[in-house]
Design a protein around this motif. Sequence first.
Motif, mmCIF file in Angstrom:
data_model
loop_
_atom_site.group_PDB
_atom_site.id
_atom_site.type_symbol
_atom_site.label_atom_id
_atom_site.label_comp_id
_atom_site.label_asym_id
_atom_site.label_seq_id
_atom_site.Cartn_x
_atom_site.Cartn_y
_atom_site.Cartn_z
ATOM 1 N N SER A 624 0.830 -1.206 0.000
ATOM 2 C CA SER A 624 0.000 0.000 0.000
ATOM 3 C C SER A 624 0.864 1.254 0.000
ATOM 4 N N PHE A 625 1.940 1.230 0.762
ATOM 5 C CA PHE A 625 2.842 2.385 0.801
ATOM 6 C C PHE A 625 3.419 2.660 -0.585
ATOM 7 N N GLN A 626 3.901 1.612 -1.254
ATOM 8 C CA GLN A 626 4.495 1.797 -2.576
ATOM 9 C C GLN A 626 3.433 2.151 -3.613
ATOM 10 N N PHE A 627 2.227 1.605 -3.457
ATOM 11 C CA PHE A 627 1.155 1.931 -4.397
ATOM 12 C C PHE A 627 0.851 3.429 -4.383
ATOM 13 N N ARG A 628 0.803 4.017 -3.212
ATOM 14 C CA ARG A 628 0.523 5.447 -3.132
ATOM 15 C C ARG A 628 1.596 6.261 -3.833
ATOM 16 N N ALA A 629 2.825 5.737 -3.851
ATOM 17 C CA ALA A 629 3.917 6.441 -4.543
ATOM 18 C C ALA A 629 3.859 6.232 -6.050
ATOM 19 N N ARG A 630 3.311 5.096 -6.481
ATOM 20 C CA ARG A 630 3.323 4.746 -7.905
ATOM 21 C C ARG A 630 1.986 4.999 -8.599
ATOM 22 N N ALA A 631 0.952 5.274 -7.861
ATOM 23 C CA ALA A 631 -0.386 5.350 -8.452
ATOM 24 C C ALA A 631 -0.470 6.355 -9.583
ATOM 25 N N SER A 632 0.245 7.455 -9.484
ATOM 26 C CA SER A 632 0.140 8.514 -10.493
ATOM 27 C C SER A 632 0.650 8.090 -11.855
ATOM 28 N N SER A 633 1.347 6.964 -11.937
ATOM 29 C CA SER A 633 1.879 6.497 -13.230
ATOM 30 C C SER A 633 1.155 5.249 -13.733
ATOM 31 N N MET A 634 0.135 4.798 -13.050
ATOM 32 C CA MET A 634 -0.519 3.542 -13.416
ATOM 33 C C MET A 634 -1.630 3.767 -14.437
ATOM 34 N N ALA A 667 -8.461 10.504 -13.442
ATOM 35 C CA ALA A 667 -7.600 11.047 -14.493
ATOM 36 C C ALA A 667 -7.536 10.140 -15.721
ATOM 37 N N VAL A 668 -7.666 8.823 -15.526
ATOM 38 C CA VAL A 668 -7.466 7.900 -16.649
ATOM 39 C C VAL A 668 -8.740 7.141 -17.000
ATOM 40 N N ALA A 669 -9.880 7.554 -16.493
ATOM 41 C CA ALA A 669 -11.128 6.826 -16.751
ATOM 42 C C ALA A 669 -11.440 6.722 -18.236
ATOM 43 N N ALA A 670 -10.944 7.666 -19.017
ATOM 44 C CA ALA A 670 -11.205 7.627 -20.458
ATOM 45 C C ALA A 670 -10.598 6.387 -21.117
ATOM 46 N N GLU A 671 -9.634 5.718 -20.446
ATOM 47 C CA GLU A 671 -8.998 4.520 -21.004
ATOM 48 C C GLU A 671 -9.851 3.268 -20.794
ATOM 49 N N LEU A 672 -10.889 3.341 -19.966
ATOM 50 C CA LEU A 672 -11.681 2.158 -19.648
ATOM 51 C C LEU A 672 -12.485 1.680 -20.848
ATOM 52 N N ASP A 673 -12.490 0.369 -21.059
ATOM 53 C CA ASP A 673 -13.442 -0.208 -22.005
ATOM 54 C C ASP A 673 -14.596 -0.799 -21.196
ATOM 55 N N SER A 692 -17.045 8.826 -4.984
ATOM 56 C CA SER A 692 -17.387 10.245 -4.923
ATOM 57 C C SER A 692 -18.119 10.657 -6.200
ATOM 58 N N ALA A 693 -18.678 11.854 -6.172
ATOM 59 C CA ALA A 693 -19.401 12.352 -7.344
ATOM 60 C C ALA A 693 -18.485 12.456 -8.549
ATOM 61 N N ARG A 694 -17.253 12.918 -8.341
ATOM 62 C CA ARG A 694 -16.302 13.044 -9.467
ATOM 63 C C ARG A 694 -15.956 11.680 -10.036
ATOM 64 N N LEU A 695 -15.704 10.712 -9.164
ATOM 65 C CA LEU A 695 -15.363 9.377 -9.645
ATOM 66 C C LEU A 695 -16.556 8.745 -10.358
ATOM 67 N N SER A 696 -17.749 8.908 -9.783
ATOM 68 C CA SER A 696 -18.950 8.360 -10.430
ATOM 69 C C SER A 696 -19.166 8.997 -11.792
ATOM 70 N N GLY A 697 -18.964 10.316 -11.885
ATOM 71 C CA GLY A 697 -19.133 10.997 -13.166
ATOM 72 C C GLY A 697 -18.140 10.523 -14.205
ATOM 73 N N ALA A 698 -16.885 10.351 -13.797
ATOM 74 C CA ALA A 698 -15.869 9.866 -14.737
ATOM 75 C C ALA A 698 -16.199 8.451 -15.197
ATOM 76 N N TRP A 699 -16.674 7.615 -14.241
ATOM 77 C CA TRP A 699 -16.993 6.241 -14.616
ATOM 78 C C TRP A 699 -18.196 6.223 -15.557
ATOM 79 N N VAL A 700 -19.232 7.010 -15.297
ATOM 80 C CA VAL A 700 -20.434 7.034 -16.134
ATOM 81 C C VAL A 700 -20.101 7.509 -17.538
ATOM 82 N N ASP A 701 -19.237 8.521 -17.642
ATOM 83 C CA ASP A 701 -18.822 8.997 -18.971
ATOM 84 C C ASP A 701 -18.155 7.888 -19.764
#
Length: 794
Positions: A624-634, A667-673, A692-701
């Motif tokens: 979890s510690f390393q994930f928080r450091a690497r998440a921005s590049s995933m 940030a990367v929801a547009a990559e989802l199929d 959250s509302a932002r995450l739900s909106g990105a997922w719905v889009d």
Amino acid sequence: MAQLSRSCGGQSGACGAERRPRPVARRVACFVSTGTMGHARALQHIRGSRSRAGNDWGRCALVRGGAKASRKAVVRMAVQGGKSRATGGGIEGAGQAVLSEPLSPILSVFRSLDAVPESEQGEGWLEWFKMCTDAFGIKGYDALAASRHVRVLAKFAVVSPPHREAVMRYLESSQWISLWKTKMSVLLGAMSETQLADTLYNIAYLEIFGKRVLSTQFYEQWFVHVAPLAEISAPALSRVAWAIGMLGLRPDETFKHAYATAFNREFASFRSYHLADIIWAFGRVDASMPSEFFELWFSAFEREREHFNAGDLAVTIWGLARLNCCPDQTVLGFWRELTLQHAERLSANDLANIMFALGRLELHPGDDFLLVWFARWKSLYADMDAQALVDSLWGLAKLNVRPPSEMLMLFYEGWRRERLFIRPRELELSLYAFARLYVTPRNDFFEHWYETFKRRLVARSFEQMEEYQMEYFASDFVTIASFLWAFARLDVRPTDAFMQKWYDIAQVFTRFMNPQQLTNALWAFGRLSIRPRDAFFQQWLAAFDQKSAQFEVVELVRVATALVELKIYPPEPLLQQWCRSFAPRVIDASGGELADALYAFGRLRVRPSVGVHADWNRFLSAWSFQFRARASSMSAAQLVNVLWGFARLEVRPGADTLNAWARRMIAVAAELDARLAANALWALAKLKVRPSARLSGAWVDAWNREASFADGHALKVVRWAAPLVGLDASELLAVAGDGESRAIENDNGHSSASERQSSPEEVIAERSAANSRAVGLRERGYQSGKPEEFSSKA
């Protein structure tokens, strides 16, 4: 580039295969059978390969400048004094330096021995060898005598091929070595540095190889006594290094630092051939020198670069590659320019050494260089032995350069020609090269490969080997794990008969496998959908338990992934050692490796026992510690696999981890199929996470954009999960058109994506079915299949 194009085969199936390639030095030629001579020719052979020249004395060209040497010139070179720094080669024995020593009581005997009979073999030769043996019994035999004793034999051997053969027979049949060793046990400490240097050089020249001949203690004492190197000149330093390389000695740290100091002292006196010999020798024995030595060596190279000939340029880059020392762009530019200038003088072995070195250093020389190299290679391939052919192909594979079809055709022709001389090393590297390039070899290649496998490996009785012999064979000659790795990467499924022989060899060598090889073996079994035999897997587990602390992060992840493919739930000791090895190395893990590890354990639905629970929790905390450091590049796919893995493990990540995941997913929801979007929603629902509302909106889009491509299963998942995370399922399904009916038609009773997600059982079944349809290659003992990539995700 028209003919040489980069291979675009994708990533390696097993990262471990790129970890520590273990190519060996060029083949040591047998001077007795080939009749070759001299320091320079010896260098040419040890750098090169099996000679085809027979006893053709006139064709034994010196490496120095490429000029042919007359016999008198070679003899002069052999007896020159140590003060001449311009000669750079030959048996520069005690010469002028020795003459400055106090005269020995047996000086007259060695003066007689210095008069080497040059006529054909006869009474003169027998009398000379008898005198050489009798010299041991003369009163006053001292350190100077011991040094000159080995030098006169070398001086005799350098006269002609018959002379050398006579010396070799004499050393094998007489008691000279045992008598000299007895004397040296007392006199070694009394020798001067000059005498020690010349003695070791002449031992190497006479091919008195093997620590069992002169004992390890002899060489250890030699290093102790010569270590200051305060009296050694630049040519002598070069000869010392050459002898160390020829004899395969591993210098200790004291000697290395002393050598670096002496190199600094004699810096101005080194010539191009000295520099080539030194770097070749230390590269051959993998002697990692101090950094200050390399700085001085590169400075000397820049000063002497115009005097390097083609052969010296080839062995220079070869030695640097063996030492894993990558030259800077300036030095590399000089080397590249000079090599192109001397291209027409490069030998077949030079070409192989160059490509091997560039591949090992992963230095792409440029398309123009490769075109010149290939043009020269085409003209000389007929002179290449199996090792040179394989090294050429291996180097290109390491550079991800796909050879032109013409080169492959010539390679197959040479492979057929040299089939009787193929060694285990060539079996390993040739198959590795084809696998790395994703090039399936021709049938006749496999036929000769398998013949050699049976002759060189299957027919050997490894059980009768001593322990040190098995360890040496396993580390320096062949790794059977790489065979299986290459077959798996090529999608070539071995038959049961081959696997039976493989298991027989593995039974002996599994315990010698390093982490890379253990990883490759397990990955290959998973890729080929071959469940390993219980006996082998128990040996593998024992080796993993012993060496788990040496595993790198990427290898640990591959192990977890292979277990998924093999439908093997990790035994408690394996899971515990895995967690203990991964946690302290988590800082080295990339985002993709973090996702792969959690995804694999999710597929396996790991439920640690009480005894492993503490190590498991430490692993999850470090992860979890390393994930928080690497998440921005995933990527979006990696993020989905992460959350999906947590859901399958029934472990809810901490708030900080979830927040990092949500920020990146927005940030990367547009990559989802459609499939990824459905799995992400399912994971949120299983973990009872309200987006959250932002995450739900990105997922719905993302869903609205991909819904029309959704299959029935994805629609079913959305229908089940949407209400649990606060979304309207009917609206989401309406976007998909007839999605509701498709979801109902495909609803087979599953209520979650986890139950529809490919399980290890389903994967094995799918791949077994694919492999059962494999055709071709049966007549040579294999069948070809295309099992799905093990790294394919949700």
